[in-house]
Design a protein around this motif. Structure first.
Motif, PDB file in Angstrom:
ATOM      1  N   VAL A   1       0.840  -1.202   0.000  1.00 20.25           N
ATOM      2  CA  VAL A   1       0.000   0.000   0.000  1.00 20.25           C
ATOM      3  C   VAL A   1       0.878   1.256   0.000  1.00 20.25           C
ATOM      4  CG1 VAL A   1      -1.666   1.303   1.360  1.00 20.25           C
ATOM      5  CG2 VAL A   1      -1.985  -1.132   1.031  1.00 20.25           C
ATOM      6  N   VAL A   2       1.973   1.231   0.734  1.00 17.17           N
ATOM      7  CA  VAL A   2       2.912   2.364   0.721  1.00 17.17           C
ATOM      8  C   VAL A   2       3.488   2.536  -0.686  1.00 17.17           C
ATOM      9  CG1 VAL A   2       5.153   3.167   1.575  1.00 17.17           C
ATOM     10  CG2 VAL A   2       3.444   2.268   3.157  1.00 17.17           C
ATOM     11  N   GLY A   3       3.805   1.436  -1.340  1.00 17.05           N
ATOM     12  CA  GLY A   3       4.304   1.498  -2.718  1.00 17.05           C
ATOM     13  C   GLY A   3       3.279   2.089  -3.672  1.00 17.05           C
ATOM     14  N   LEU A   4       2.025   1.736  -3.498  1.00 15.13           N
ATOM     15  CA  LEU A   4       0.970   2.317  -4.329  1.00 15.13           C
ATOM     16  C   LEU A   4       0.848   3.815  -4.081  1.00 15.13           C
ATOM     17  CD1 LEU A   4      -1.761  -0.448  -4.051  1.00 15.13           C
ATOM     18  CD2 LEU A   4      -0.414   0.147  -6.062  1.00 15.13           C
ATOM     19  N   GLY A   5       0.972   4.216  -2.830  1.00 13.43           N
ATOM     20  CA  GLY A   5       0.940   5.642  -2.505  1.00 13.43           C
ATOM     21  C   GLY A   5       2.095   6.377  -3.157  1.00 13.43           C
ATOM     22  N   TRP A   6       3.285   5.755  -3.163  1.00 14.40           N
ATOM     23  CA  TRP A   6       4.433   6.358  -3.823  1.00 14.40           C
ATOM     24  C   TRP A   6       4.157   6.544  -5.311  1.00 14.40           C
ATOM     25  CZ3 TRP A   6       7.489   4.720  -7.844  1.00 14.40           C
ATOM     26  CH2 TRP A   6       8.611   5.493  -8.101  1.00 14.40           C
ATOM     27  N   CYS A   7       3.535   5.537  -5.938  1.00 13.47           N
ATOM     28  CA  CYS A   7       3.216   5.636  -7.368  1.00 13.47           C
ATOM     29  C   CYS A   7       2.270   6.799  -7.642  1.00 13.47           C
ATOM     30  CB  CYS A   7       2.592   4.331  -7.869  1.00 13.47           C
ATOM     31  SG  CYS A   7       3.738   2.965  -7.978  1.00 13.47           S
ATOM     32  N   ILE A   8       1.284   6.970  -6.800  1.00  6.22           N
ATOM     33  CA  ILE A   8       0.327   8.057  -6.982  1.00  6.22           C
ATOM     34  C   ILE A   8       1.030   9.405  -6.885  1.00  6.22           C
ATOM     35  CG2 ILE A   8      -1.665   9.213  -5.930  1.00  6.22           C
ATOM     36  CD1 ILE A   8      -2.643   6.367  -5.149  1.00  6.22           C
ATOM     37  N   VAL A   9       1.848   9.576  -5.867  1.00  3.74           N
ATOM     38  CA  VAL A   9       2.563  10.843  -5.687  1.00  3.74           C
ATOM     39  C   VAL A   9       3.531  11.083  -6.849  1.00  3.74           C
ATOM     40  CG1 VAL A   9       4.233  12.051  -4.208  1.00  3.74           C
ATOM     41  CG2 VAL A   9       2.307  10.828  -3.195  1.00  3.74           C
TER      42      VAL A   9
ATOM     43  N   VAL B   1       4.649   2.482 -13.861  1.00  2.10           N
ATOM     44  CA  VAL B   1       3.821   1.289 -14.110  1.00  2.10           C
ATOM     45  C   VAL B   1       4.487   0.044 -13.534  1.00  2.10           C
ATOM     46  CG1 VAL B   1       2.953  -0.231 -15.936  1.00  2.10           C
ATOM     47  CG2 VAL B   1       2.638   2.232 -16.116  1.00  2.10           C
ATOM     48  N   ILE B   2       5.790  -0.069 -13.709  1.00  3.03           N
ATOM     49  CA  ILE B   2       6.516  -1.223 -13.164  1.00  3.03           C
ATOM     50  C   ILE B   2       6.428  -1.239 -11.635  1.00  3.03           C
ATOM     51  CG2 ILE B   2       8.812  -2.222 -12.882  1.00  3.03           C
ATOM     52  CD1 ILE B   2       9.378  -1.264 -15.768  1.00  3.03           C
ATOM     53  N   MET B   3       6.643  -0.077 -11.034  1.00  2.00           N
ATOM     54  CA  MET B   3       6.550   0.006  -9.571  1.00  2.00           C
ATOM     55  C   MET B   3       5.119  -0.277  -9.095  1.00  2.00           C
ATOM     56  SD  MET B   3       9.471   0.426  -8.277  1.00  2.00           S
ATOM     57  CE  MET B   3       9.005   0.864  -6.630  1.00  2.00           C
ATOM     58  N   ASN B   4       4.131   0.151  -9.865  1.00  2.00           N
ATOM     59  CA  ASN B   4       2.744  -0.097  -9.508  1.00  2.00           C
ATOM     60  C   ASN B   4       2.444  -1.599  -9.494  1.00  2.00           C
ATOM     61  OD1 ASN B   4       0.078   0.334  -8.908  1.00  2.00           O
ATOM     62  ND2 ASN B   4      -0.489   1.009 -10.946  1.00  2.00           N
ATOM     63  N   PHE B   5       2.881  -2.298 -10.538  1.00  2.00           N
ATOM     64  CA  PHE B   5       2.667  -3.748 -10.582  1.00  2.00           C
ATOM     65  C   PHE B   5       3.414  -4.458  -9.455  1.00  2.00           C
ATOM     66  CE2 PHE B   5       1.450  -3.476 -15.208  1.00  2.00           C
ATOM     67  CZ  PHE B   5       0.147  -3.879 -14.994  1.00  2.00           C
ATOM     68  N   ALA B   6       4.622  -4.003  -9.160  1.00  4.79           N
ATOM     69  CA  ALA B   6       5.386  -4.612  -8.072  1.00  4.79           C
ATOM     70  C   ALA B   6       4.686  -4.395  -6.734  1.00  4.79           C
ATOM     71  CB  ALA B   6       6.798  -4.037  -8.033  1.00  4.79           C
ATOM     72  N   ALA B   7       4.176  -3.193  -6.508  1.00  3.24           N
ATOM     73  CA  ALA B   7       3.476  -2.902  -5.256  1.00  3.24           C
ATOM     74  C   ALA B   7       2.198  -3.723  -5.140  1.00  3.24           C
ATOM     75  CB  ALA B   7       3.168  -1.414  -5.160  1.00  3.24           C
ATOM     76  N   LEU B   8       1.476  -3.859  -6.243  1.00  2.72           N
ATOM     77  CA  LEU B   8       0.273  -4.691  -6.220  1.00  2.72           C
ATOM     78  C   LEU B   8       0.613  -6.152  -5.931  1.00  2.72           C
ATOM     79  CD1 LEU B   8      -1.783  -3.270  -9.205  1.00  2.72           C
ATOM     80  CD2 LEU B   8      -2.428  -3.247  -6.794  1.00  2.72           C
ATOM     81  N   GLY B   9       1.707  -6.630  -6.504  1.00  2.00           N
ATOM     82  CA  GLY B   9       2.128  -8.008  -6.253  1.00  2.00           C
ATOM     83  C   GLY B   9       2.515  -8.244  -4.806  1.00  2.00           C
TER      84      GLY B   9
END
Length: 71
Positions: A16-24, A47-55
């Motif tokens: 979830v922190v990774g997803l927040g980073w992607c948004i910012v 996009v790569i970071m988003n997929f990694a965070a979701l995984g």
């Protein structure tokens, strides 16, 4: 099994922190005036970071569910 639940919760929180980073990151990118090719290159990183965070988040939730079922 309690440790599996807590480790899974920590993984989910990290996702979830990774997803927040992607948004910012994307919000900051949209404010900048970049040419199209530079914007695409930076968005690919997001996009790569988003997929990694979701995984990571998904694996954490799986660990929580397995820990609950086995506990």
């Amino acid at each position: 099994m309690d440790s599996l639940i807590w480790i899974g919760a920590a993984n989910s929180l990290a996702g979830v922190v990774g997803l927040g980073w992607c948004i910012v990151y994307v919000m900051k990118l949209r404010r900048q005036t970049l040419d199209d090719s530079e914007m695409r290159a930076r968005m690919q990183k997001a996009v790569i970071m988003n997929f990694a965070a979701l995984g990571v988040s998904t694996l954490g939730l799986m660990m929580v569910v397995v820990g609950i079922f086995l506990g």
